[in-house]
Design a protein around this motif. Sequence first.
Motif, PDB file in Angstrom:
ATOM      1  N   GLU A 120       0.935  -1.164  -0.035  1.00  0.00           N
ATOM      2  CA  GLU A 120      -0.082   0.062   0.202  1.00  0.00           C
ATOM      3  C   GLU A 120       0.839   1.319  -0.367  1.00  0.00           C
ATOM      4  OE1 GLU A 120      -2.684   0.247   3.003  1.00  0.00           O
ATOM      5  OE2 GLU A 120      -3.357   2.221   2.717  1.00  0.00           O
ATOM      6  N   THR A 121       1.766   1.177   1.034  1.00  0.00           N
ATOM      7  CA  THR A 121       2.542   2.393   0.963  1.00  0.00           C
ATOM      8  C   THR A 121       3.706   2.700  -0.329  1.00  0.00           C
ATOM      9  OG1 THR A 121       4.317   1.379   2.282  1.00  0.00           O
ATOM     10  CG2 THR A 121       2.695   2.476   3.579  1.00  0.00           C
ATOM     11  N   ILE A 122       4.094   1.827  -0.681  1.00  0.00           N
ATOM     12  CA  ILE A 122       4.980   1.713  -1.957  1.00  0.00           C
ATOM     13  C   ILE A 122       4.123   2.046  -3.142  1.00  0.00           C
ATOM     14  CG2 ILE A 122       6.580   0.654  -3.101  1.00  0.00           C
ATOM     15  CD1 ILE A 122       7.943  -0.517  -0.829  1.00  0.00           C
ATOM     16  N   GLY A 182       1.520   3.416  -3.255  1.00  0.00           N
ATOM     17  CA  GLY A 182       1.120   4.936  -3.030  1.00  0.00           C
ATOM     18  C   GLY A 182       2.160   5.919  -3.369  1.00  0.00           C
ATOM     19  N   ASP A 183       3.335   5.660  -2.809  1.00  0.00           N
ATOM     20  CA  ASP A 183       4.650   6.517  -3.156  1.00  0.00           C
ATOM     21  C   ASP A 183       4.645   6.633  -4.672  1.00  0.00           C
ATOM     22  OD1 ASP A 183       5.060   6.886  -0.621  1.00  0.00           O
ATOM     23  OD2 ASP A 183       6.959   5.766  -0.397  1.00  0.00           O
ATOM     24  N   GLU A 230       2.668   6.095  -6.939  1.00  0.00           N
ATOM     25  CA  GLU A 230       1.581   6.725  -7.738  1.00  0.00           C
ATOM     26  C   GLU A 230       1.610   8.087  -7.470  1.00  0.00           C
ATOM     27  OE1 GLU A 230      -3.219   5.681  -7.786  1.00  0.00           O
ATOM     28  OE2 GLU A 230      -1.581   4.201  -7.625  1.00  0.00           O
ATOM     29  N   GLU A 231       2.073   8.732  -6.298  1.00  0.00           N
ATOM     30  CA  GLU A 231       2.059  10.142  -5.973  1.00  0.00           C
ATOM     31  C   GLU A 231       3.154  10.597  -6.915  1.00  0.00           C
ATOM     32  OE1 GLU A 231       2.557  10.995  -1.799  1.00  0.00           O
ATOM     33  OE2 GLU A 231       3.371  12.836  -2.085  1.00  0.00           O
ATOM     34  N   SER A 232       4.583   9.875  -6.968  1.00  0.00           N
ATOM     35  CA  SER A 232       5.481  10.302  -7.649  1.00  0.00           C
ATOM     36  C   SER A 232       5.012  10.759  -9.165  1.00  0.00           C
ATOM     37  CB  SER A 232       6.618   9.519  -7.679  1.00  0.00           C
ATOM     38  OG  SER A 232       7.032   9.035  -6.386  1.00  0.00           O
ATOM     39  N   GLN A 260      11.315   0.962 -11.404  1.00  0.00           N
ATOM     40  CA  GLN A 260      11.135   1.074  -9.924  1.00  0.00           C
ATOM     41  C   GLN A 260      10.617  -0.417  -9.491  1.00  0.00           C
ATOM     42  OE1 GLN A 260      12.190   3.779  -8.560  1.00  0.00           O
ATOM     43  NE2 GLN A 260      12.439   4.530 -10.416  1.00  0.00           N
ATOM     44  N   ILE A 266      12.653  -2.926  -6.942  1.00  0.00           N
ATOM     45  CA  ILE A 266      12.092  -3.167  -5.881  1.00  0.00           C
ATOM     46  C   ILE A 266      12.310  -4.784  -5.691  1.00  0.00           C
ATOM     47  CG2 ILE A 266      10.129  -3.754  -4.434  1.00  0.00           C
ATOM     48  CD1 ILE A 266       9.024  -0.907  -5.473  1.00  0.00           C
ATOM     49  N   TYR A 282       8.333  10.886   4.250  1.00  0.00           N
ATOM     50  CA  TYR A 282       7.844   9.404   3.511  1.00  0.00           C
ATOM     51  C   TYR A 282       8.580   9.367   2.239  1.00  0.00           C
ATOM     52  CZ  TYR A 282       4.870  12.167   0.840  1.00  0.00           C
ATOM     53  OH  TYR A 282       4.226  13.184  -0.015  1.00  0.00           O
ATOM     54  N   GLY A 283       8.353   8.086   1.904  1.00  0.00           N
ATOM     55  CA  GLY A 283       9.013   7.843   0.531  1.00  0.00           C
ATOM     56  C   GLY A 283       9.274   8.939  -0.417  1.00  0.00           C
ATOM     57  N   VAL A 284       8.228   9.483  -0.918  1.00  0.00           N
ATOM     58  CA  VAL A 284       8.396  10.251  -1.885  1.00  0.00           C
ATOM     59  C   VAL A 284       8.988  11.365  -1.774  1.00  0.00           C
ATOM     60  CG1 VAL A 284       6.938  11.694  -3.503  1.00  0.00           C
ATOM     61  CG2 VAL A 284       6.151   9.663  -2.669  1.00  0.00           C
ATOM     62  N   ARG A 316      13.039  10.892  -1.229  1.00  0.00           N
ATOM     63  CA  ARG A 316      13.599  10.501  -2.608  1.00  0.00           C
ATOM     64  C   ARG A 316      13.612  11.942  -3.382  1.00  0.00           C
ATOM     65  NH1 ARG A 316      11.567  10.696  -7.528  1.00  0.00           N
ATOM     66  NH2 ARG A 316       9.308  10.558  -7.137  1.00  0.00           N
ATOM     67  N   ARG A 317      12.623  12.762  -3.238  1.00  0.00           N
ATOM     68  CA  ARG A 317      12.949  14.214  -3.847  1.00  0.00           C
ATOM     69  C   ARG A 317      14.076  14.873  -3.203  1.00  0.00           C
ATOM     70  NH1 ARG A 317       7.172  15.908  -3.962  1.00  0.00           N
ATOM     71  NH2 ARG A 317       6.383  14.597  -5.760  1.00  0.00           N
ATOM     72  N   THR A 330      13.344   3.463  -6.018  1.00  0.00           N
ATOM     73  CA  THR A 330      12.285   3.034  -5.077  1.00  0.00           C
ATOM     74  C   THR A 330      12.896   1.812  -4.137  1.00  0.00           C
ATOM     75  OG1 THR A 330      10.883   4.165  -6.295  1.00  0.00           O
ATOM     76  CG2 THR A 330       9.857   2.813  -4.393  1.00  0.00           C
ATOM     77  N   TYR A 378      13.681   1.752  -0.475  1.00  0.00           N
ATOM     78  CA  TYR A 378      12.618   0.777   0.463  1.00  0.00           C
ATOM     79  C   TYR A 378      13.490  -0.172   1.231  1.00  0.00           C
ATOM     80  CZ  TYR A 378       9.478  -3.279   1.365  1.00  0.00           C
ATOM     81  OH  TYR A 378       8.869  -4.173   1.753  1.00  0.00           O
ATOM     82  N   ASN A 435      14.037  -0.128   5.288  1.00  0.00           N
ATOM     83  CA  ASN A 435      13.650  -1.385   6.185  1.00  0.00           C
ATOM     84  C   ASN A 435      14.887  -1.763   7.000  1.00  0.00           C
ATOM     85  OD1 ASN A 435      11.180  -2.202   5.746  1.00  0.00           O
ATOM     86  ND2 ASN A 435      11.431  -3.700   3.995  1.00  0.00           N
ATOM     87  N   LEU A 495       2.096   4.784  10.053  1.00  0.00           N
ATOM     88  CA  LEU A 495       1.165   4.752   9.011  1.00  0.00           C
ATOM     89  C   LEU A 495       0.441   6.127   9.090  1.00  0.00           C
ATOM     90  CD1 LEU A 495      -0.409   1.323   8.266  1.00  0.00           C
ATOM     91  CD2 LEU A 495       1.451   2.496   6.993  1.00  0.00           C
ATOM     92  N   ARG A 551      -2.386   9.929  -3.937  1.00  0.00           N
ATOM     93  CA  ARG A 551      -1.867   8.581  -3.905  1.00  0.00           C
ATOM     94  C   ARG A 551      -2.835   7.504  -4.187  1.00  0.00           C
ATOM     95  NH1 ARG A 551       2.678   8.498  -0.791  1.00  0.00           N
ATOM     96  NH2 ARG A 551       2.090   6.147   0.010  1.00  0.00           N
ATOM     97  N   LYS A 582      -4.325   5.703  -1.049  1.00  0.00           N
ATOM     98  CA  LYS A 582      -3.162   4.952  -0.518  1.00  0.00           C
ATOM     99  C   LYS A 582      -2.691   5.434   0.737  1.00  0.00           C
ATOM    100  CE  LYS A 582      -3.021   1.751  -4.016  1.00  0.00           C
ATOM    101  NZ  LYS A 582      -2.426   1.655  -5.448  1.00  0.00           N
ATOM    102  N   ARG A 583      -2.217   5.087   2.065  1.00  0.00           N
ATOM    103  CA  ARG A 583      -1.703   5.463   3.205  1.00  0.00           C
ATOM    104  C   ARG A 583      -0.202   5.721   3.044  1.00  0.00           C
ATOM    105  NH1 ARG A 583      -4.283   1.855   7.662  1.00  0.00           N
ATOM    106  NH2 ARG A 583      -3.720   0.372   6.198  1.00  0.00           N
ATOM    107  N   LYS A 584       0.461   6.869   3.595  1.00  0.00           N
ATOM    108  CA  LYS A 584       1.841   6.904   3.413  1.00  0.00           C
ATOM    109  C   LYS A 584       2.422   6.083   4.779  1.00  0.00           C
ATOM    110  CE  LYS A 584       1.466  11.854   2.249  1.00  0.00           C
ATOM    111  NZ  LYS A 584       1.306  13.189   2.918  1.00  0.00           N
ATOM    112  N   ARG A 585       3.787   5.757   4.537  1.00  0.00           N
ATOM    113  CA  ARG A 585       4.233   5.261   5.905  1.00  0.00           C
ATOM    114  C   ARG A 585       5.411   6.521   6.208  1.00  0.00           C
ATOM    115  NH1 ARG A 585       5.322   0.916   8.561  1.00  0.00           N
ATOM    116  NH2 ARG A 585       4.031  -0.408   7.096  1.00  0.00           N
TER     117      ARG A 585
END
Lengths: 911, 110
Positions: free
Chosen positions: A25-27, A29-30, A32-34, A55, A59, B23-25, B28-29, B41, B45, B49, B61, B68, B71-74
Amino acid sequence: MIPAHRAPRLALWTLRVVLPREDFETISGDLEESLASDIADRLGARGARRWYWRQVAGIVISLAADRLRSRRESHAKGTALAAARQDIAYALRSVRKQPGFAVTAVLTLSLGIGANVAIFSVVNALLLKPLPFRDADRLMLVHLLAPRPDGRAALSENVWSYPKYQRLAERQQVFDSMSLFGDRTWSLTDTESPERLRGELAGGRFFEVLGASPVVGRAFGTSDDVIGNAPIAVIGYGLWMRRYGGDRAVLGQAVHLNKVAHTIVGVMPAGFRGLSGQAEVWVPMATEPVRGQLDNPTSHSYFLVAKLKPTASVERAASDVRSIGDALNDIYPVRYGARWSASATPLERERTDPAMRRALFVLLAAVAAVLLIGCANLAIVMIARTLGRTREVGVRLALGASPFRIVRQFLTEALVLATVGAAGGLFAGWALLRGARALMPDLNTALRFGGTLGIERAALTRRGLELLGLDLTTVVVTAAVAVVAALLFGLGPAWQAAHRDLTASVRSGSDGALAPGTRGVRMRALLVATEIAAALVLVVACGLMLRTLAKLQQTPLGFDPRDVVSLRLSLPSAQYDPARAGQLFEQLTARLEANPEIHVALGLCAPLSGPCSSTDAEFPGRPPAAPGARPLVGVYWASTGYFDTLGIQLLRGRGFTDRDRVGQPKVVVINETAARALWKDEDPIGKRISVGQGGFGGQGAEVVGIVRDVRYNGVEKAPMPDVYIPILQSPRQGVLVFVRGRMPTASMAGLVAAEMRALDADVPLSDIKRMEERVADATWRTRAVAWLLSLFGSLALLLASIGVFGVMSQSVAERRREIGVRMALGAAPRDISAMIVGRAARVSIAGVIVGFAASLSLMRVLGSLLFEVDPRDPATFWTVAGIVLTVALVASYLPARRAARVDPLTTMRAE
Amino acid sequence: MPSVGDFEQLILLALTRLGSEAYGVSIRREIEARTGRTISTGALYTALNRLETRGFVTSRLGEPTPIRGGKRKRIYGLRPAGEEILARTYESYRQMSAGLGVRLRSQKSS
């Protein structure tokens, strides 16, 4: 808001598979957002998709790498899997270092496994693979057991008459459903060139019992199988394609069988060829009464197939059927005290001729032996290789490697080779099968067997060859064989490698030598002796089969098969009564005889094609014999030119003439055996004999001539007393035409076809065969087994001699120093050669003795495959022992010569 | 004494900069914008981890957002151990590079 750029579906799915749910979900999501925020703008739609995939790939790779790394960290010592990978890598490396060995090993294994694959495929098709019917394991054949006409105690399997079948059907409680059926051939007369069509007459439940349903239209059922109904037919897929181009409009059309229109109601799927394995058309039996009426209890015409109830056992079915069969005697008592009975056997058990089954097992054992010898050879080479690596192993053991680890590594090497060998074997087996298929005769003819009461039982249910081919079972069995082979040739050397005295091996510093008398030397000798023993057994079997073949070929057949073509003509009984048929055939013969290049004769059965017709004989001149004591004779129909055309020698009296026709005094010709057995010291000529066939019962006929014995029942079957009756005095609707002439088969058949067409255009020629072909068919099984055993025997002998050569070469190499010393001390080169050959001889003789002893007890399994050859035939045994011993000694000669050339100076200096 | 690699250091630094918005995005940016290197990614990731299992970062979370796809962020944050190792690494780096600033920069430009 919906994101403008969606992730590629497959990539998203990949992520979902590889990632835990929350991480997915989170990845995703990431990602998709990117995509939505900057990637899509920067790279465009296609670039964005590519980016996304990159990507995801990243992974997946990171995950895999991470998992590997963490596993390696958590099990620093290496898990089983990692060790196995290491072993395989190591094995591949050592194989690459010695490609010669690898190639030899793989070739040996490919040949050995390939032969096993090929023979196993045949076994699989003929004996193991389920028959192509639903619940085939519940199908049974139910036989009527008939009292033999000669009144002897033994009952013989027979077919059912409709009334007797009804008694069974009323009383039985073990079968769900049952159906009578019979194989028939019809003339298909729709087009200019009539065709002989094999098919089955079947009861209403036939398709239900077999669990077969049509691809087009319907099958017929009990409501169709009613006397007086309009004739209908279900046709086979092959016929549908061939004759009607697969057109669905075929339903409702008429197919003319023996000139009678049958409406086509359905088409069976491809691969369904009925119980005969050859049928292409099915007709309800009630609409086509043959050989008498359905209500005639003595008109025995039909086989019976039945489907067992799921709750009933085979044993119960057998005993139920037997008691019902016994009860038949209350309704149909037999005059002379013999009794009816009945039996039921699983269809599975009857699918293959017992002799064929035996032949297959013999061949399977033979190929297994070949593989065994091949494995022994590889083991010998492996031992040598192990020795070559003594120091390496010693060092590893000294550094703390466990013996188990060493064994496993050597086994892995064997397994790698065996795996490649198995792949090669599958290919070789496939190629062998393809070749064999092209060479095989029409096996259904070869499997033909004779009935008892003059009813020809064509190879019904003796089937399975159409199932021939590689399949999953074969592949699994091949894999198993490969593993076993690897164990066979890998385990011994591996064990040995791991249990050597390591200090000695590290210290001695000499790789590749076995001290005389050590375990390794003994093991090598044992392997070679085993090879020789196994090869000897195979070659003995081969020798016995070859002798059988020679005996068969020497057996006088009683006729001359050269330059004779035989073919069958059957006139439809609706148009021709026997008298008219007789006239037509007489005209046909006359027209053909007008051609000076050919001679023509008519008969009913071809020599070597199985019993034709037999009955008990009586002698009007003598006091009547008790029913059980009457002699059984074979009855054959023959036209005027029969004996001349087939080259059957007339010994006394005369043959038939055109004057021996209906209305004239009845005459017969007998064979030698009949003259000897039935008249003893009397002169049979002029005496009378009565046979209950073709109207020659009652007052009988006068014996006018004696001819040489002809083998009708098969080459290996001794001739019975035979009686020939003139076809002009007992006309038939179907005949076998024999044409002698120096012309190609097609030309002779063409002549007959042309003359036949002039008389009746709708009668097809069938079963066109040269008599030489019939002779070949009759000995086909023996030839195939003998040929294959020769092949396997030679292969075994070759492999064994390679084994002897290898071991003696190794032994010479190891004893170089010793030989050098001996020569320095005055031994002559001849003594050295003699020593080596003597050593080889000792091992070989041991192998020969073991093989000889094994053969004495093993050859009994050949049993019924042999003909006039004792399974312990001393000539064969001693010849083969001599051959094997000679081959072994010749194989040891080369190493012996090399030993004799050892230069003492060089070897001493090398120290 | 535990240590972390080059890439992991960059991540820890990014977390320090981003505070509660890491968070991820955004990580990275941040790294891409400041260092000019492209971050995959997958690498990010697995590195996050690993940092988490080694106890340097924590994660929770966050809320789903429409951009997104719901979808939820981490959301990641530094733990004390992470701050400590970052400080230690930076310190040794600073010690080792003290006085070399001019030469290092000139190497880069040459």
